[in-house]
Each structure stands twice: as C-alpha cells, then as structure tokens.
Design a protein around this motif. Structure first.
Motif, PDB file in Angstrom:
ATOM      1  N   VAL A   1       4.264  13.927   6.688  1.00 56.39           N
ATOM      2  CA  VAL A   1       2.851  13.586   6.774  1.00 56.39           C
ATOM      3  C   VAL A   1       2.600  12.179   6.227  1.00 56.39           C
ATOM      4  O   VAL A   1       1.867  11.379   6.820  1.00 56.39           O
ATOM      5  CB  VAL A   1       2.000  14.632   6.007  1.00 56.39           C
ATOM      6  N   ALA A   2       3.224  11.859   5.083  1.00 59.35           N
ATOM      7  CA  ALA A   2       3.074  10.518   4.506  1.00 59.35           C
ATOM      8  C   ALA A   2       3.647   9.461   5.441  1.00 59.35           C
ATOM      9  O   ALA A   2       3.047   8.392   5.636  1.00 59.35           O
ATOM     10  CB  ALA A   2       3.752  10.465   3.139  1.00 59.35           C
ATOM     11  N   MET A   3       4.815   9.740   6.045  1.00 55.15           N
ATOM     12  CA  MET A   3       5.432   8.797   6.976  1.00 55.15           C
ATOM     13  C   MET A   3       4.548   8.565   8.192  1.00 55.15           C
ATOM     14  O   MET A   3       4.407   7.426   8.665  1.00 55.15           O
ATOM     15  CB  MET A   3       6.795   9.313   7.414  1.00 55.15           C
TER      16      MET A   3
ATOM     17  N   ARG B   1       0.848  -1.193   0.000  1.00 60.54           N
ATOM     18  CA  ARG B   1       0.000   0.000   0.000  1.00 60.54           C
ATOM     19  C   ARG B   1       0.884   1.243   0.000  1.00 60.54           C
ATOM     20  O   ARG B   1       1.894   1.303   0.712  1.00 60.54           O
ATOM     21  CB  ARG B   1      -0.929   0.034   1.219  1.00 60.54           C
ATOM     22  N   ALA B   2       0.484   2.216  -0.804  1.00 64.73           N
ATOM     23  CA  ALA B   2       1.203   3.484  -0.872  1.00 64.73           C
ATOM     24  C   ALA B   2       0.397   4.546  -0.134  1.00 64.73           C
ATOM     25  O   ALA B   2      -0.769   4.790  -0.473  1.00 64.73           O
ATOM     26  CB  ALA B   2       1.413   3.886  -2.322  1.00 64.73           C
ATOM     27  N   PHE B   3       1.002   5.153   0.876  1.00 60.20           N
ATOM     28  CA  PHE B   3       0.353   6.234   1.611  1.00 60.20           C
ATOM     29  C   PHE B   3       0.847   7.547   1.000  1.00 60.20           C
ATOM     30  O   PHE B   3       1.971   7.981   1.261  1.00 60.20           O
ATOM     31  CB  PHE B   3       0.661   6.131   3.098  1.00 60.20           C
ATOM     32  N   SER B   4      -0.004   8.109   0.166  1.00 62.20           N
ATOM     33  CA  SER B   4       0.402   9.215  -0.691  1.00 62.20           C
ATOM     34  C   SER B   4      -0.314  10.508  -0.343  1.00 62.20           C
ATOM     35  O   SER B   4      -1.526  10.513  -0.076  1.00 62.20           O
ATOM     36  CB  SER B   4       0.118   8.874  -2.158  1.00 62.20           C
ATOM     37  N   VAL B   5       0.446  11.605  -0.359  1.00 66.91           N
ATOM     38  CA  VAL B   5      -0.143  12.934  -0.293  1.00 66.91           C
ATOM     39  C   VAL B   5      -0.540  13.303  -1.722  1.00 66.91           C
ATOM     40  O   VAL B   5       0.311  13.368  -2.612  1.00 66.91           O
ATOM     41  CB  VAL B   5       0.844  13.962   0.280  1.00 66.91           C
TER      42      VAL B   5
END
Length: 289
Positions: free
Chosen positions: A98-100, A48-52
């Motif tokens: 924020v993404a981290m 999963r990519a947690f993207s802004v």
C-alpha cells in the motif's frame, strides 16, 4: 486499524509525524537512524515519506527523494525510493504494498531508482522495476603519506553542511555516466548516521569523503566546483601506506584508467522508466537513499 490502511505523506514541516517516521525506521532497519539528520534540519522539500499510519504510529513506509540524475551527460529529473518496509509484527498484511503504491503514484511516469534489501528482491519487479548490475572500480597503486594532511571537516557543524550542499548544487557531477547532482542532503544523512568516511578538505572548492581500510584508500565521493587531478592529493588522504584505491562511483572524470575489479555485491539496484548506458557503471554511494 481500519480495513483500508491510511497513507500519509510526511514532509519536514510535520514534526509529530516526522518523529513517528523516525521511530519506525530502526524497527525495520536495525542500524539505520534518521533522528540526527532531522535534528540537523537536513530533511527538505525533496524528501517525502509515504507512511501507513495506525493511531499515530508509522507501521509501513515507502519514501521518495526527488533527484537530479545524470545519465550519459544528460540531466534527468527523477526519484529514488528508500526506507521501504513494514514493522515486523504487521508483515503479511500488504501494508508495504500500500505504501509503495502511494509512492509510485507520486512519482508518476518519471524515472525511479532504488537500492533493495536482498531479502525482498522479488518485491520490486511487481511495480515495474528491473534489476541492473553495479560495478566496483579501483586501481592498484602504492600511496604513502606525504605533505600536509587534508583537514577533516566536522559535518555536525551547520556551516560545513551548508558549504557541502552548495558544492553539490554548484559543482561538477562526480560522474556523467550514471550518477546524481545536488545530492548534498543525502550525503549529510550518511554523516549523521555515522555511515560516512571522513569528509576531507583538499581545497576551498574541493572536498572528498575518503578513508583508509585494510590497505586500501576508499574515495566515496568528490564535491568540487570543477574537475581536477586527484593524484597529487592522494598522499594527503592517507596516514599509512596503501596499495590500492577504490572509488564509490564511476571514476571516468577522476581516474580514466581505473579498472573494473568486480561486481558490487552490496548494491542491488532496480530501475523503472530509465535506460542506463551500456557497460560498467556505479551509482555514487553517497547519493543512495
């Protein structure tokens, strides 16, 4: 962009956001590309990519890969981070942080590992990560070509990828000290991105990523149903004489007498909530995200 950055969890089901993620990656990592891997259908539920996201564009990201880690013979469920960064024109705005934060919230208290870019080594300790040294293993050995060369397999073929993933699922871990199981979909990423050495078939149940460079045979990973003696197969993996063998993992199972030949200077490993064994070890290169 709004004052509060919007973080979106992208999985393989969302083709539009997946495409936006693929556009983001080479802007931050110039030689890296996810497009072929995605086209092969190798992005699974584990990634999963947690993207802004700003107006449909990914501007910062921290991806999470669910991992089956091996630590001193124990199976440990954890995560590995990757593709962490921010597009150049948006840096300095705290977007990678924020993404981290979103990625770390998804990981909870589980063990997490990552391999860092040398330019941002001071970034990850802010999130509780600690650096760990990685070691190079090898042996001085003259090997000359002999016998029928091990066939090279084409990882672009779906049947080859399916078999590789099956061997990763069902086979023995390449190392019990500090490594991974079931990382076939990570290995296919290296092949899709043209970062992998050739995949060679030693037998129906034993495949290796291996190749020769500057007089050394590099064995990056072994996918096999059970352990076996590598030595009789080395001459099938070279097309010119070599004087040394290096391993992309801790080779205690495959070559107990392998020597420590130095520190892996290209591997800046960080760990969180994970105790590693004392002594030299190398997390398998084909299992790194």
């Amino acid at each position: 962009m709004s004052k509060v950055p919007r973080v979106v969890a992208i999985d393989h089901r969302d083709s539009a956001l997946q495409a936006a993620f693929c556009e983001y990656v080479p802007q931050v990592f110039r030689t890296v590309d996810f497009r072929r891997w995605c086209a092969w259908g190798e992005w699974t539920d584990d990634y999963r990519a947690f993207s802004v996201v700003d107006e449909g564009r990914v501007v910062a990201n921290a991806s999470v890969m669910r991992m089956c880690l091996r630590v001193e013979g124990r199976e440990v469920v954890g995560y590995q981070l990757g593709a962490v960064g921010c597009v150049p024109e948006r840096r300095g705005q705290g977007l990678a942080r924020v993404a981290m934060e979103a990625a770390m919230e998804a990981c909870g208290d589980a063990p997490v590992v990552l391999f860092a870019n040398k330019k941002v080594l001071d970034f990850y300790p802010r999130f509780g990560f600690e650096p760990r040294e990685q070691t190079l293993f090898g042996v001085t050995l003259e090997v000359t070509p002999r016998g029928e060369p091990a066939p090279v397999l084409d990882v672009s073929e779906a049947s080859v990828r399916a078999r590789l993933v099956a061997l990763a699922e069902e086979g023995v871990p390449v190392t019990e000290r500090f490594g991974a199981r079931r990382h076939g979909h990570i290995a296919t990423w290296y092949a899709a991105a043209n970062f992998a050495r050739p995949l060679r078939k030693l037998s129906e149940d034993a495949w290796v990523f291996a190749g020769v460079e500057d007089g050394t045979l590099y064995i990056e990973d072994v996918f096999a149903r059970e352990g076996f003696d590598l030595r009789p197969h080395l001459s099938r993996l070279v097309d010119e004489p070599v004087k040394a063998v290096q391993f992309g993992f801790t080779p205690e199972r495959w070559w107990p007498g392998a020597e420590v030949i130095g520190e892996d200077m290209e591997a800046d490993l960080f760990v969180r909530n994970l105790s590693l064994p004392a002594g030299a070890n190398r997390f398998p290169v084909m299992a790194r995200t």
